[in-house]
Motif scaffolding. Structure first.
Motif, PDB file in Angstrom:
ATOM      1  N   GLU A  97      -5.647  -2.117  -0.563  1.00 44.83           N
ATOM      2  CA  GLU A  97      -5.153  -1.916   0.802  1.00 44.83           C
ATOM      3  C   GLU A  97      -5.470  -0.525   1.341  1.00 44.83           C
ATOM      4  OE1 GLU A  97      -3.737  -4.365   2.547  1.00 44.83           O
ATOM      5  OE2 GLU A  97      -4.023  -5.680   0.809  1.00 44.83           O
ATOM      6  N   ILE A  98      -6.187   0.257   0.564  1.00 51.05           N
ATOM      7  CA  ILE A  98      -6.411   1.646   0.982  1.00 51.05           C
ATOM      8  C   ILE A  98      -7.763   1.779   1.666  1.00 51.05           C
ATOM      9  CG2 ILE A  98      -6.530   4.045   0.193  1.00 51.05           C
ATOM     10  CD1 ILE A  98      -3.782   2.756  -0.225  1.00 51.05           C
ATOM     11  N   PHE A  99      -7.738   2.291   2.889  1.00 47.32           N
ATOM     12  CA  PHE A  99      -8.978   2.530   3.616  1.00 47.32           C
ATOM     13  C   PHE A  99      -9.066   4.012   3.882  1.00 47.32           C
ATOM     14  CE2 PHE A  99      -7.302  -1.620   4.584  1.00 47.32           C
ATOM     15  CZ  PHE A  99      -8.361  -2.438   4.193  1.00 47.32           C
ATOM     16  N   ASP A 100     -10.262   4.521   3.819  1.00 47.34           N
ATOM     17  CA  ASP A 100     -10.449   5.945   4.066  1.00 47.34           C
ATOM     18  C   ASP A 100     -10.389   6.171   5.576  1.00 47.34           C
ATOM     19  OD1 ASP A 100     -10.871   8.543   3.782  1.00 47.34           O
ATOM     20  OD2 ASP A 100     -12.958   8.413   3.097  1.00 47.34           O
ATOM     21  N   ASP A 101      -9.192   6.420   6.079  1.00 47.31           N
ATOM     22  CA  ASP A 101      -9.018   6.513   7.525  1.00 47.31           C
ATOM     23  C   ASP A 101      -8.446   7.880   7.880  1.00 47.31           C
ATOM     24  OD1 ASP A 101      -8.526   6.262  10.163  1.00 47.31           O
ATOM     25  OD2 ASP A 101      -6.927   4.754   9.949  1.00 47.31           O
ATOM     26  N   PRO A 102      -9.263   8.770   8.456  1.00 43.95           N
ATOM     27  CA  PRO A 102      -8.757  10.106   8.800  1.00 43.95           C
ATOM     28  C   PRO A 102      -7.638  10.041   9.838  1.00 43.95           C
ATOM     29  CG  PRO A 102     -10.998   9.793   9.641  1.00 43.95           C
ATOM     30  CD  PRO A 102     -10.666   8.576   8.842  1.00 43.95           C
ATOM     31  N   ARG A 162       1.826   1.693   2.602  1.00 44.48           N
ATOM     32  CA  ARG A 162       1.077   0.587   2.007  1.00 44.48           C
ATOM     33  C   ARG A 162       0.657   0.889   0.561  1.00 44.48           C
ATOM     34  NH1 ARG A 162      -1.576   0.487   7.014  1.00 44.48           N
ATOM     35  NH2 ARG A 162      -3.460   1.372   6.153  1.00 44.48           N
ATOM     36  N   LYS A 163       0.807   2.159   0.159  1.00 41.24           N
ATOM     37  CA  LYS A 163       0.385   2.522  -1.195  1.00 41.24           C
ATOM     38  C   LYS A 163       1.319   1.896  -2.232  1.00 41.24           C
ATOM     39  CE  LYS A 163      -1.283   7.175   0.031  1.00 41.24           C
ATOM     40  NZ  LYS A 163      -2.711   7.271  -0.264  1.00 41.24           N
ATOM     41  N   THR A 164       0.777   1.677  -3.429  1.00 39.54           N
ATOM     42  CA  THR A 164       1.627   1.220  -4.529  1.00 39.54           C
ATOM     43  C   THR A 164       2.463   2.403  -4.992  1.00 39.54           C
ATOM     44  OG1 THR A 164      -0.010   1.858  -6.144  1.00 39.54           O
ATOM     45  CG2 THR A 164      -0.108  -0.415  -5.339  1.00 39.54           C
ATOM     46  N   GLU A 165       3.509   2.145  -5.783  1.00 35.22           N
ATOM     47  CA  GLU A 165       4.341   3.226  -6.303  1.00 35.22           C
ATOM     48  C   GLU A 165       3.490   4.215  -7.090  1.00 35.22           C
ATOM     49  OE1 GLU A 165       7.518   4.000  -5.639  1.00 35.22           O
ATOM     50  OE2 GLU A 165       7.193   2.384  -4.187  1.00 35.22           O
ATOM     51  N   PHE A 166       2.521   3.673  -7.805  1.00 32.07           N
ATOM     52  CA  PHE A 166       1.648   4.514  -8.610  1.00 32.07           C
ATOM     53  C   PHE A 166       0.860   5.494  -7.740  1.00 32.07           C
ATOM     54  CE2 PHE A 166      -2.517   5.268 -10.562  1.00 32.07           C
ATOM     55  CZ  PHE A 166      -2.115   5.897 -11.729  1.00 32.07           C
ATOM     56  N   SER A 167       0.268   4.979  -6.670  1.00 28.50           N
ATOM     57  CA  SER A 167      -0.545   5.901  -5.876  1.00 28.50           C
ATOM     58  C   SER A 167       0.321   6.795  -4.993  1.00 28.50           C
ATOM     59  CB  SER A 167      -1.628   5.165  -5.077  1.00 28.50           C
ATOM     60  OG  SER A 167      -1.113   4.033  -4.470  1.00 28.50           O
ATOM     61  N   LYS A 168       1.536   6.331  -4.665  1.00 24.77           N
ATOM     62  CA  LYS A 168       2.472   7.227  -3.955  1.00 24.77           C
ATOM     63  C   LYS A 168       2.760   8.446  -4.820  1.00 24.77           C
ATOM     64  CE  LYS A 168       5.028   4.052  -1.006  1.00 24.77           C
ATOM     65  NZ  LYS A 168       6.188   3.145  -0.946  1.00 24.77           N
ATOM     66  N   SER A 169       3.022   8.177  -6.099  1.00 20.81           N
ATOM     67  CA  SER A 169       3.353   9.265  -6.998  1.00 20.81           C
ATOM     68  C   SER A 169       2.168  10.209  -7.156  1.00 20.81           C
ATOM     69  CB  SER A 169       3.805   8.682  -8.344  1.00 20.81           C
ATOM     70  OG  SER A 169       3.212   9.355  -9.420  1.00 20.81           O
ATOM     71  N   ALA A 206       5.845   5.404 -12.895  1.00 17.11           N
ATOM     72  CA  ALA A 206       4.942   4.608 -12.070  1.00 17.11           C
ATOM     73  C   ALA A 206       4.091   3.720 -12.968  1.00 17.11           C
ATOM     74  CB  ALA A 206       4.059   5.530 -11.256  1.00 17.11           C
ATOM     75  N   ASP A 207       3.941   2.484 -12.558  1.00 17.55           N
ATOM     76  CA  ASP A 207       3.257   1.513 -13.409  1.00 17.55           C
ATOM     77  C   ASP A 207       1.801   1.365 -12.978  1.00 17.55           C
ATOM     78  OD1 ASP A 207       2.425  -0.526 -14.950  1.00 17.55           O
ATOM     79  OD2 ASP A 207       4.140  -1.842 -14.544  1.00 17.55           O
ATOM     80  N   ILE A 208       0.899   1.682 -13.899  1.00 19.34           N
ATOM     81  CA  ILE A 208      -0.522   1.659 -13.535  1.00 19.34           C
ATOM     82  C   ILE A 208      -1.024   0.233 -13.312  1.00 19.34           C
ATOM     83  CG2 ILE A 208      -1.433   1.536 -15.917  1.00 19.34           C
ATOM     84  CD1 ILE A 208      -3.547   3.636 -14.876  1.00 19.34           C
ATOM     85  N   THR A 209      -0.320  -0.764 -13.875  1.00 17.49           N
ATOM     86  CA  THR A 209      -0.815  -2.145 -13.734  1.00 17.49           C
ATOM     87  C   THR A 209      -0.757  -2.612 -12.281  1.00 17.49           C
ATOM     88  OG1 THR A 209       1.376  -2.961 -14.288  1.00 17.49           O
ATOM     89  CG2 THR A 209      -0.211  -2.833 -16.081  1.00 17.49           C
ATOM     90  N   GLU A 210       0.095  -1.940 -11.461  1.00 15.57           N
ATOM     91  CA  GLU A 210       0.152  -2.318 -10.044  1.00 15.57           C
ATOM     92  C   GLU A 210      -0.858  -1.527  -9.227  1.00 15.57           C
ATOM     93  OE1 GLU A 210       3.947  -1.318  -8.663  1.00 15.57           O
ATOM     94  OE2 GLU A 210       5.009  -2.619 -10.066  1.00 15.57           O
ATOM     95  N   ALA A 211      -1.446  -0.539  -9.877  1.00 13.78           N
ATOM     96  CA  ALA A 211      -2.293   0.369  -9.102  1.00 13.78           C
ATOM     97  C   ALA A 211      -3.605  -0.304  -8.722  1.00 13.78           C
ATOM     98  CB  ALA A 211      -2.584   1.615  -9.933  1.00 13.78           C
TER      99      ALA A 211
END
Lengths: 317, 397
Positions: B87-92, B132-139, B78-83
């Motif tokens: 697009e991330i909202f704290d949505d329960p 919507r997460k980047t590959e980095f945050s998916k991982s 996973a590439d941190i440069t894309e992290a």
């Protein structure tokens, strides 16, 4: 010698001649020879028969030295540096992490100045064995001679060999591998080959640069090593002193205290200034405190220690 | 000639093993044939399935408590440069599975009916923001869920390093706060080797004693002095030491330090019962042991003096230095520097010692991942202090 204590100095022993922590020298004891330093000369024949830890006066009685038993820790402080060497905190941590103890078989590459080799040999003797490889021909020869002089030949096998080009030439033999090479990642395949497959294998790669760690970790992962963990360890030296700790009332009363005097000189001054009162303690003025502080400059980095384990092979079902 | 190898370390019936769970928390358990080992929410397994295995593998728990070696996933790239979290909202409400549905999945997982991978798959499928997460945050998300739901564990040998690490995390006061790096330096400074005869005081439940014993061979010995009638070296029982290894420990109570032996004179009464006979034999063995131990101690000339004590270390040093050989090391551990200062000053003034040093050890671990290498966010605040000095031979002048 390095893996077994003796009580009395004999012909042929390697001893550590101690003048101060900064002035220690290894000496190979040989009757007829003389050790000289600024305090005078010391005949080797006078050393033979003395107990280790004895004080020896120089021929002109101007000074003395202590004759110490060699240990791997002292050797690290006196070893003639032919390369950058490993120091005690790293040596100790690696040895514990790799679970070195009597009977273990280990591979070290490269030998360098042999600082770590002495320590490994001490820990795995008398039943274990160290294979150590050095690609610099002269360094290998010098280390070989040292191991012989230190009676370590039965525990250490040293070979002049370029392991990056030729591998270790060892298969399924080692409990642990230590790599101190400019490009350790190129030796991971050989390390895997050399490690035992019937029990857990452990590896440590020693690299000063973070880029080396990156490449090493990738290679370890690729070759099936697991539990890849990386550490840095240091030991901070402290100095301890007794210093004046007077009450501020002294200054209010117009007294000036010399904070720079050593404890010894303070005592002397006091006796000179008030010989009659002798040891009389004038509280406040003579108050002292025992303090410690880290020394002003310390080693800030040695190397990164990258560890991993190699799980034994399992038969496929 | 090929050297002798030690036997491979296998997990034996009755051995203690450190078990590391997916959460990276560890526990120390006894692997007893017939027993079931429970790892709480990470499942439970049959001890017999582990007995006979080597160390090094991670095991996955299957239905019914069976286990199988689990190939661990290697590094992900996973590439941190894309992290970024643009697009991330704290949505329960992002998670479409209800609390009850998740709880029921967890229960099924614990019973072995649903695998951890299946739970994580349904969590990600039903999570609206996952796509919507980047590959980095998916991982990162998947790793976090694995820590929660994987039913796997890594059994680790109770080597001195692993035992020290475990107790330092779990209950550092038990071992007087000595960290792995400090313990390792203590062993180096004391120059412990196969045949060494070591005089030791360890008020840290025997971790230091265990570390010393682990480095000894047939000719070696640890002579330990403890308070109370019997020692409390609890850590030793986790080390799976052989009987020969335990034999290398000799222990004496401080209260017997100056004891003078009298000959054993107890006679048996004419009508002695079996109990009386056994009792007398026991007391006779105790008498012989104490007498052997005192003779052993008073021979002196020990190869190292190692101290970790709750008492004033200087008082301990003064009592035991007479038994230490020349050109041999004194090493004193304490969690605090203050406890060692007076001893330092005394050793430096004494003409019996050289090269007095007081060091604090420092250890930092790093996360190593492709393009994501950095020091761990947390580290231990301190691992203790070592005071060391070289003891000299008695001088004639």
């Amino acid at each position: 010698m390095f893996h077994k204590y003796k009580s009395v100095i004999e012909e042929g022993d390697t001893i550590i001649v101690y003048v101060s922590p900064e002035a220690m020298r290894p000496v190979h004891v040989k009757s007829g020879e003389i050790f000289n330093n600024r305090f005078g000369s010391f005949r080797h024949s006078d050393m033979i028969g003395l107990r280790y830890g004895s004080k020896l006066r120089s021929n002109n009685d101007k000074g003395f030295v202590y004759l110490l038993h060699p240990t791997p820790a002292l050797w690290t402080q006196v070893v003639p540096h032919r390369t950058q060497i490993l120091y005690l905190p790293d040596i100790s941590f690696i040895s514990l992490y790799l679970d070195l103890r009597p009977g273990k078989v280990m591979i070290e590459c490269g030998t360098g100045s042999g600082s770590f080799s002495h320590s490994i040999a001490r820990t795995i003797a008398p039943t274990g064995h160290l294979y150590t490889f050095e690609y610099h021909e002269l360094r290998a020869a010098t280390a070989k001679k040292e191991f012989e002089e230190h009676n370590l030949s039965s525990i250490i096998t040293i070979e002049h060999r370029d392991v990056l080009a030729n591998g270790f030439g060892k298969t399924d033999i080692a409990d642990a591998v230590f790599l101190d090479l400019p490009a350790p990642w190129e030796a991971i395949a050989s390390a895997k080959d050399a490690l035992r497959k019937d029990t857990i294998g452990r590896i440590c790669c020693f690299s000063p640069c973070i880029e080396q760690v990156q490449a090493t970790a990738l290679a370890l992962d690729e070759h099936g090593f697991s539990e890849i963990r990386m550490f840095e360890c240091l030991a901070k030296d402290n100095e301890v002193r007794t210093v004046p700790f007077p009450d501020i009332e002294e200054a209010i009363n117009g007294q000036k205290i010399n904070f720079k005097l050593s404890k010894c000189d303070r005592k002397k001054r006091k006796l000179e200034s008030e010989p009659a009162s002798g040891g009389h303690d004038d509280e406040g003025k003579d108050a002292e405190i025992l303090i410690s502080k880290p020394i002003d400059t310390a080693r800030g980095h040695t190397s990164y220690l990258t560890f991993a384990i190699l799980a034994p092979e399992v038969e496929e079902e | 000639m090929e050297p002798m190898q030690l036997d491979p370390t296998l997990i034996k019936d009755g051995d203690f093993v450190v078990i590391r769970m997916p959460s990276t928390n560890s526990k120390i358990v006894c692997i007893k044939s017939g027993a079931t080992v429970s790892l709480g929410k990470f499942g439970s397994f049959k001890a017999d399935a582990l007995i006979g295995n080597t160390f090094g593998h991670t095991f996955e728990i299957e239905k019914g408590g069976a286990i199988k070696p689990h190939k661990q996933a290697g590094f992900d790239n996973a590439d941190i440069t894309e992290a970024n979290n643009k697009e991330i909202f704290d949505d329960p409400k992002a998670q479409k599975l209800s609390f009850e549905e998740i709880e029921s999945l967890k229960a099924k997982s614990l019973a072995g009916d649903v695998s951890a991978q299946e739970i994580i798959a349904s969590l990600t499928e039903n999570n609206e923001s996952f796509a919507r997460k980047t590959e980095f945050s998916k991982s990162k998300y998947i790793k976090r869920k694995q820590k929660k739901f994987m039913k796997s564990f890594l059994p680790m040998e109770t080597t001195v390093h692993n035992a020290c690490d475990f107790f330092f995390e779990a209950n550092s006061q038990k071992i007087r706060g000595i960290r792995t790096d400090t313990l390792s330096q203590l062993l180096s400074l004391a120059n412990v080797y196969s045949d060494a005869r070591i005089l030791a005081v360890d008020d840290g439940q025997g971790l230091v004693i265990s570390a010393l014993l682990s480095r000894l061979g047939d000719g070696g010995q640890v002579f330990a002095i403890h308070d109370g009638d019997v020692h409390n070296y609890d850590v030793m029982r986790y080390m799976n030491f052989s009987a020969e290894c335990k034999e290398r420990l000799k222990a004496l109570s401080w209260s017997k330090l100056y004891h003078e032996m009298e000959p054993f004179t107890e006679e048996l009464a004419k009508n002695a019962t079996e109990d009386d006979i056994n009792g007398r034999e026991r007391r006779m063995r105790g008498h012989t042991k104490l007498s052997d131990n005192l003779r052993n101690l008073r021979e002196g000339e020990f190869d190292a003096l190692v101290i970790s004590t709750n008492y004033n270390p200087l008082s301990v040093i003064k009592k035991l230095v007479p038994y230490l050989g020349g050109s041999r090391m004194l090493v004193v551990y304490d969690q605090s520097k203050e406890a060692l200062l007076e001893s330092f000053a005394w050793l430096r003034e004494s003409c019996e010692f050289l090269n007095v040093q007081l060091t604090e050890s420092w250890l930092r671990e790093y996360q190593v991942l492709p393009k994501r290498t950095h020091p761990m966010m947390g580290m231990s605040g301190g691992g203790g202090f070592l005071l060391s000095a070289i003891h000299l031979a008695p001088t004639e002048d």
